[in-house]
Motif scaffolding. Sequence first.
Motif, PDB file in Angstrom:
ATOM      1  N   VAL A 164       0.805  -1.217   0.013  1.00  0.00           N
ATOM      2  CA  VAL A 164      -0.083   0.049  -0.163  1.00  0.00           C
ATOM      3  C   VAL A 164       0.921   1.256  -0.080  1.00  0.00           C
ATOM      4  O   VAL A 164       0.488   2.454  -0.206  1.00  0.00           O
ATOM      5  N   HIS A 217       1.834  -7.886  -4.837  1.00  0.00           N
ATOM      6  CA  HIS A 217       0.778  -7.243  -5.463  1.00  0.00           C
ATOM      7  C   HIS A 217      -0.468  -7.181  -4.388  1.00  0.00           C
ATOM      8  O   HIS A 217      -0.547  -7.997  -3.492  1.00  0.00           O
ATOM      9  N   SER A 218      -1.364  -6.304  -4.726  1.00  0.00           N
ATOM     10  CA  SER A 218      -2.687  -6.374  -4.109  1.00  0.00           C
ATOM     11  C   SER A 218      -4.054  -6.291  -4.949  1.00  0.00           C
ATOM     12  O   SER A 218      -3.724  -5.823  -6.188  1.00  0.00           O
ATOM     13  N   THR A 219      -4.911  -6.779  -4.543  1.00  0.00           N
ATOM     14  CA  THR A 219      -6.044  -6.792  -5.593  1.00  0.00           C
ATOM     15  C   THR A 219      -7.126  -5.771  -4.852  1.00  0.00           C
ATOM     16  O   THR A 219      -8.090  -5.467  -5.586  1.00  0.00           O
ATOM     17  N   VAL A 252      -7.852  -2.240  -2.062  1.00  0.00           N
ATOM     18  CA  VAL A 252      -7.493  -1.478  -0.952  1.00  0.00           C
ATOM     19  C   VAL A 252      -8.628  -0.710  -0.675  1.00  0.00           C
ATOM     20  O   VAL A 252      -8.972   0.141  -1.584  1.00  0.00           O
ATOM     21  N   PHE A 302      -6.385  -3.752   3.128  1.00  0.00           N
ATOM     22  CA  PHE A 302      -5.677  -4.175   2.116  1.00  0.00           C
ATOM     23  C   PHE A 302      -5.276  -5.622   1.975  1.00  0.00           C
ATOM     24  O   PHE A 302      -4.938  -5.973   3.354  1.00  0.00           O
ATOM     25  N   ASP A 303      -5.095  -6.275   1.168  1.00  0.00           N
ATOM     26  CA  ASP A 303      -4.467  -7.510   0.805  1.00  0.00           C
ATOM     27  C   ASP A 303      -3.148  -7.458   0.309  1.00  0.00           C
ATOM     28  O   ASP A 303      -2.625  -6.301  -0.440  1.00  0.00           O
ATOM     29  N   GLU A 304      -2.153  -8.310   0.632  1.00  0.00           N
ATOM     30  CA  GLU A 304      -0.944  -8.328   0.007  1.00  0.00           C
ATOM     31  C   GLU A 304      -0.589  -9.675  -0.279  1.00  0.00           C
ATOM     32  O   GLU A 304      -0.563 -10.578   0.444  1.00  0.00           O
ATOM     33  N   ASN A 305      -0.121  -9.810  -1.528  1.00  0.00           N
ATOM     34  CA  ASN A 305       0.176 -11.415  -2.233  1.00  0.00           C
ATOM     35  C   ASN A 305       1.501 -11.275  -2.560  1.00  0.00           C
ATOM     36  O   ASN A 305       2.054 -10.289  -3.192  1.00  0.00           O
ATOM     37  N   ARG A 325      -0.289 -14.721   1.149  1.00  0.00           N
ATOM     38  CA  ARG A 325      -1.219 -13.801   1.332  1.00  0.00           C
ATOM     39  C   ARG A 325      -1.683 -13.341   2.686  1.00  0.00           C
ATOM     40  O   ARG A 325      -2.038 -14.119   3.437  1.00  0.00           O
TER      41      ARG A 325
END
Length: 268
Positions: free
Chosen positions: A202, A234-236, A238, A243-246, A261
């Motif tokens: 982010v 990457h994130s899908t 926010v 937010f997600d972080e992969n 993830r």
Amino acid sequence: MTRFDSATAVVRVGENRYAAELDPGYLIGTAINGGYLMAVLQRAALAESDHPHAVSSSYHFHRPGGGGPAEIETEVVKRGRTVTTVLVTLRQEGRTVLTGTIATATLDSQAQPLYATPPAPVPPIGQCRSFDPRQGQLAEDGFLARVDVGFSPDSYAALLRERTADTPELYGYVDLSARDGGSAEDPAAFLPLAVDALPPIVSLLTDWSWAPTVELTWHLRALPEPGPLAFRAHSTLVSDGWFDENVDLWDTKGRLVAQSRQLARVGR
């Protein structure tokens, strides 16, 4: 022995109980890096299992950890020929910091995949450059001296705000610092830290601030070769303060070795 190996060591002090001395060199600001904590708990879980590899791990972060003594409690909830599952809890000063569920198994280092997605398009490591938006928050001999992260030219420019990141995505390499002895004795032991060593994704969209992880799940897909790991983060989504972080990691042979993830809070 590398600093990482000694910093993640655990000592059995009783039935289902271990002690650890958390290294303050892995602090980010006032909180110990979550990946480092996961690496410590993984050592305890594997000590309780008949299998040598943590193939699926899920952790919940309850409060920040700090440097110094810690207690670890383990519980084997299933012991099997293929999979043994271990619950682990890390406490400091009587307070629960982190809990995890770790499924352990035995992977074949010579296994050949029936299918594998191509590695991420990460340029050669010599073209990557180091930068971390957290560096103003870190001690000179702190976390950034423990782990080396290099970013592709496009990712580097996005972190410096030299270009607009239309998609929150980062590419580069991550490795244990040669100053601390380089690769871990068991390269797979580094993976819990590697999947959580990057600046929050982010940071490409907002000014950097601490982004606490709520839950992180990661999978060991192959036993890595020693050396730097190529990554794609990457994130899908926010939204609404979350937010997600992969993160995907490839070893020096181009094999996918780890996937993670996490769900985290946007820093405030």
